[in-house]
Structures are given as structure tokens and as C-alpha cells.
Enzyme design. Structure first.
Site, mmCIF file in Angstrom:
data_model
loop_
_atom_site.group_PDB
_atom_site.id
_atom_site.type_symbol
_atom_site.label_atom_id
_atom_site.label_comp_id
_atom_site.label_asym_id
_atom_site.label_seq_id
_atom_site.Cartn_x
_atom_site.Cartn_y
_atom_site.Cartn_z
ATOM 1 C CE LYS A 169 -94.835 46.813 32.526
ATOM 2 N NZ LYS A 169 -95.784 47.606 33.388
ATOM 3 C CB SER A 223 -108.843 47.815 31.497
ATOM 4 O OG SER A 223 -107.955 47.563 30.423
ATOM 5 C CD GLU A 244 -109.686 41.272 39.436
ATOM 6 O OE1 GLU A 244 -110.561 42.056 38.987
ATOM 7 O OE2 GLU A 244 -108.763 41.626 40.171
ATOM 8 C CB CYS A 278 -111.660 45.578 40.073
ATOM 9 S SG CYS A 278 -110.959 44.404 41.233
ATOM 10 C CD GLU A 378 -113.991 49.179 36.471
ATOM 11 O OE1 GLU A 378 -113.724 48.596 37.531
ATOM 12 O OE2 GLU A 378 -113.496 48.874 35.368
#
Length: 475
Positions: A169, A223, A244, A278, A378
Site C-alpha cells: 500500500k 509516523s 520504521e 526521517c 519532528e
């Protein structure tokens, strides 16, 4: 189009989603928008292929991966252009992403042939003990928009190498890049059902993935908030998961470092992909004695970065992916300046001739404090806050984040200090004088709320394998 059981098909509902170029807001293309029904069909196709796929020899599975890598090489410019159009990064960065993807396919073509079991010394003369490795089963991979080709490659290459069929996906913002990967798999004749692609509604497509008992493994990059939900949802059927998740990377510069090297590294780490990675640095800590010199050199380099459409020559900073991401960047800068931070350069929406996208000036902040939002949340945008510190102990204490633990960086020419930082930084990845540590042959992943499991290296294929213990009575 969706790719299910070796065929390109429309969504069962007939629905479509629009793919928008973030540089100019123009419609690139419409693609099929899948839902639970499409997801279920893809999962069932993967399950039906599992027995035959895992029964293939490692050499047979490896050949498909090598051939896919060759296809990507032969079509690299076309694929890179697709990446740039739908997510905005500069064309050369997109080509670099495809190269990394090729590396993953090639690496796991070799790792497929190195899945070893073991024998164990028995405590009785009449027994023989061994452990064999088996593929975990149907794997659902949920991938992000910021590296829309590499993140698919990093997940499906080890899965396929291990003998696991996959259902992918992709992010709704970047389905065209995912389609390019599956065009490669289709072109090399991958058996039907072994790899399936479902773009569409995350809640519906992924919801089916987490509920469906045929799915035995969920792998996700995105996220922390979404990752936690997937872990909770996967718990109902006790699926194996690898996650991750978010990061908030510190970048520590000591007074003994090569400042020019540290500046170049900070620019490369922070502003690659417009800060939408990231592992890009979110907090730059510079030792007090060299902080002013570093900040001046850094701001000078940053202010020279060319902003624009990623397909234009010389562009280093493309658009932010969408309005929400743009507003988040503005909000963090506003919070910081209201609390006393100073904008050294940038800080505003960038106007690019002929483009109507979400462009933002690469920004450097100083006089930043630990109580500002940008210090804990972040950013995912082109903003670099600079802090100062006195001692290595202070640097470590402030660099270690209570929640995140994905990547960290340190610049020093003192070997003892480098080892100290390597051991004390609570992160899954540490770059010492290296701003871009990602490589196919090494593990990638975080600790704390930044993730579970590793991708890359020989460690990555283990995520798709189960250990089966066998005890044989020979008397």
C-alpha cells in the site's frame, strides 16, 4: 491501476484518486483508488502464491530480483522523473533514490542464497537438534511518500528473497512511483500473486491488512502515531511487525571538528529532500567556542541553495509535499521566534517564477532553546535550529530524545570523543563525520518510539523469517 494477481486492474468500486504535482498544483494523473475489497483480493492472491513461491530455490528467487534491478537501471531517468513530479525532490536526488533501490534489489538477490539454519549439540545421544529458517508468510507493506521507490524496494526485496509474497500500500500522494516498481516486477515475469499493489484509502486498505488472518507480517514506514495504531490493530491476530517510525535527529559539532566538513554535512543532511526525511537532522548542537563561526558559514551555504521545480537545472530545494506540511513548518518557526529565536536566513514562503507550489525558503534559526516546539517535535521541512553546548556530557544529555531514537550525527576529530558519542547516543543509527549513512548492506532502524526491527543488510531478511526448531529421535 491496481496490480493484483499479476494483472493491472481498476478498483472494484471504480473510484480514482488524483495525483498532484506539489511544485505547481497541477493534476499529473488519476489512478485507481482501492478499498477493503481490493485489499482482500490482493491478500488472497498473495496467499495462493505462497506455497509455490517459498518452494522456489533461492537462486530462482534471486534471479527475479536481479532482473528487476536491471529493469530499474535501464529506465532510471523515466522513473526518477516520475518521483520528482509527484513528490517534488530535485531530479538528481530522485536518481539517487533509484540507485539506492537498485542496490536493495541486488543485495537481497545475494542474501536470498544465504539464509542458513543451524545444528545444536544435543544433551542426549539419541537426539539430533536443528533450527531451520522459514518465510513468515504473506507480508503487507505500507510505504511513505518521501522515498516512494526506495522504501518499497527496502521492504519487498528482502521479503521476496525470503520467500514471502507481498501486498504493498503506497502513500496516496505517490502511487505513480510505486506503479513504476511494479512495472519492473511485471516485466521480469514475477509469478502471479507474489507481488500486489493497492493504492487508495489507508483506513480501508490497511484496515483489511491488519484484520486479515492471512497476513502474517506488517512492515511500515511513517509516523510514530500511525505506527502505534498499526501495532495495536495487528495485535488482534498477533502479526509479526517491523516499524520504521519518526525521528528527531541531533547533529553534534565539537570544537575540534573540521568546521567546513561539518557545515557541508549539515547542509546535506538537513536540506536533502527539502528536509523531508526521517533521518535528517532536526537539532544542530555546536560547541560554544565555534558556534558563531559555524552559524555564519552554515547560513551562507544555506542561503545559496536554489529553490524551484525539481526538474529544473541546479535546483537543490523542491516544494514541501502539501499545505499541511507547509503550515507545520510555519508554525514551528513562529513558535520559536515568539520565544526568542532569531532567523539567520530564510523563514518565509518562497516565490518561484511560473510555479504555484508549496515552496519554503531553507531556514536557519539561532538562539534556540530546548522548550521550543521545534526542539521536541519532528519538523519534516527545510528548517535548521542551531543550539550551543559546553561539554560532551551536556551534548549527550540534550541530544538524547525521550521518545525518538532513529538517527544521530557527530562531528569530531578526536577518536576518544567519537567512541564516547557512538556509545552514549541512544539511537539506532549514528553517523560520525558522515551525514548520509544509509546503505543497502547495513541495518536501518530506530529505538524507543522510532521503531521496531531493522531494514537493510543481512539483518533485514531476518524480519521475514521464522525459526523452526526440530528435534529428531534417532533411536
Amino acid at each position: 491501476m491496481l496490480y493484483i494477481n499479476g494483472e493491472w486492474v481498476n478498483a472494484a468500486s471504480g473510484d480514482e484518486l488524483e495525483v498532484i504535482n506539489p511544485a505547481n498544483g497541477e493534476l499529473i494523473q488519476k489512478v485507481a483508488k482501492g478499498d477493503e475489497q481490493d485489499s482482500k483480493l490482493a491478500i488472497e492472491a498473495a496467499d495462493s502464491s505462497f506455497k509455490s513461491w517459498k518452494s522456489k530455490t533461492a537462486q530462482e528467487r534471486a534471479k527475479y530480483l536481479r532482473d528487476a534491478a536491471t529493469y530499474l537501471k535501464e529506465n532510471i531517468d523515466q522513473i526518477a522523473e516520475t518521483v520528482t513530479k509527484e513528490m517534488g525532490k530535485p531530479f538528481n536526488e530522485s536518481k539517487g533514490e533509484i540507485v539506492l533501490s537498485i542496490n536493495y534489489f541486488e543485495w537481497y538477490a545475494e542474501e536470498a542464497k544465504r539464509v542458513y539454519g543451524e545444528t545444536i549439540p544435543a544433551s542426549h545421544q539419541d537426539k539430533r537438534l536443528m533450527v531451520i529458517k522459514e518465510p513468515v508468510g504473506v507480508t503487507a507493506a505500507v510505504t511513505p511518500w518521501n522515498f516512494p521507490v526506495a522504501m518499497i524496494a527496502r521492504k519487498i526485496a528482502p521479503a521476496l528473497a525470503a520467500g514471502c509474497p507481498v501486498v504493498v500500500k503506497p502513500a496516496s500522494a505517490t502511487p505513480l512511483s510505486a506503479i513504476k516498481v511494479f512495472e519492473a516486477l511485471h516485466a521480469v515475469g514475477l509469478p502471479k500473486g507474489v507481488a500486489n499493489l493497492i493504492s487508495g484509502s489507508a483506513s480501508k486498505v490497511v484496515g483489511e491488512m491488519t484484520r486479515n488472518e492471512l497476513v502474517r507480517k506488517i512492515t511500515f514506514t511513517g509516523s510514530t502515531e500511525v505506527g502505534k495504531k498499526l501495532i495495536r490493530d495487528s495485535a488482534e491476530t498477533v502479526k509479526k511487525v517491523s516499524m520504521e517510525l519518526g525521528g528527531h535527529a541531533p547533529y553534534v559539532v565539537f570544537e575540534d571538528a573540521d568546521l567546513d566538513q561539518a557545515v557541508e554535512g549539515a547542509v546535506g543532511s538537513k536540506f536533502r529532500n527539502a528536509g523531508q526525511t526521517c533521518i535528517c537532522t532536526n537539532r544542530i548542537y555546536v560547541q560554544e567556542s565555534v558556534a558563531e563561526e559555524f552559524s555564519q558559514k552554515f547560513a551562507e551555504k544555506v542561503s545559496q541553495l536554489k529553490i524551484g521545480n525539481g526538474l529544473d537545472e541546479g535546483v537543490a530545494i523542491g516544494p514541501i509535499i502539501d499545505e499541511d506540511a507547509y503550515e507545520k513548518v510555519k508554525s514551528q518557526i513562529s513558535d520559536a521566534t515568539n520565544r526568542g529565536a532569531t532567523v539567520v536566513c530564510g523563514g518565509q514562503k518562497a516565490e518561484v517564477d511560473g510555479q504555484d507550489g508549496w515552496f519554503f525558503e531553507p531556514t536557519v534559526l539561532k538562539d534556540v532553546t530546548d522548550d521550543m516546539v521545534i526542539s521536541t517535535e519532528e519538523t519534516f521541512g527545510p528548517v535548521a535550529p542551531v543550539y550551543t553546548f559546553k561539554t560532551k556530557e551536556e551534548a549527550v544529555e540534550r541530544a538524547n530524545h525521550p521518545e525518538y531514537g532513529l538517527a544521530a550525527y557527530c562531528y569530531t576529530n578526536d577518536l576518544k570523543k567519537a567512541y564516547y558519542m557512538m556509545e552514549e547516543l541512544e539511537y539506532g543509527i549514528v553517523g560520525i563525520n558522515d551525514p548520509i549513512p544509509t546503505t543497502a548492506q547495513a541495518p536501518f532502524g530506530g529505538v524507543k518510539e522510532s521503531g521496531i526491527g531493522r531494514e537493510g543488510g543481512h539483518h533485514g531478511i531476518e524480519e521475514y523469517l521464522e525459526d523452526k526448531f526440530v528435534s529428531i529421535n534417532v533411536k
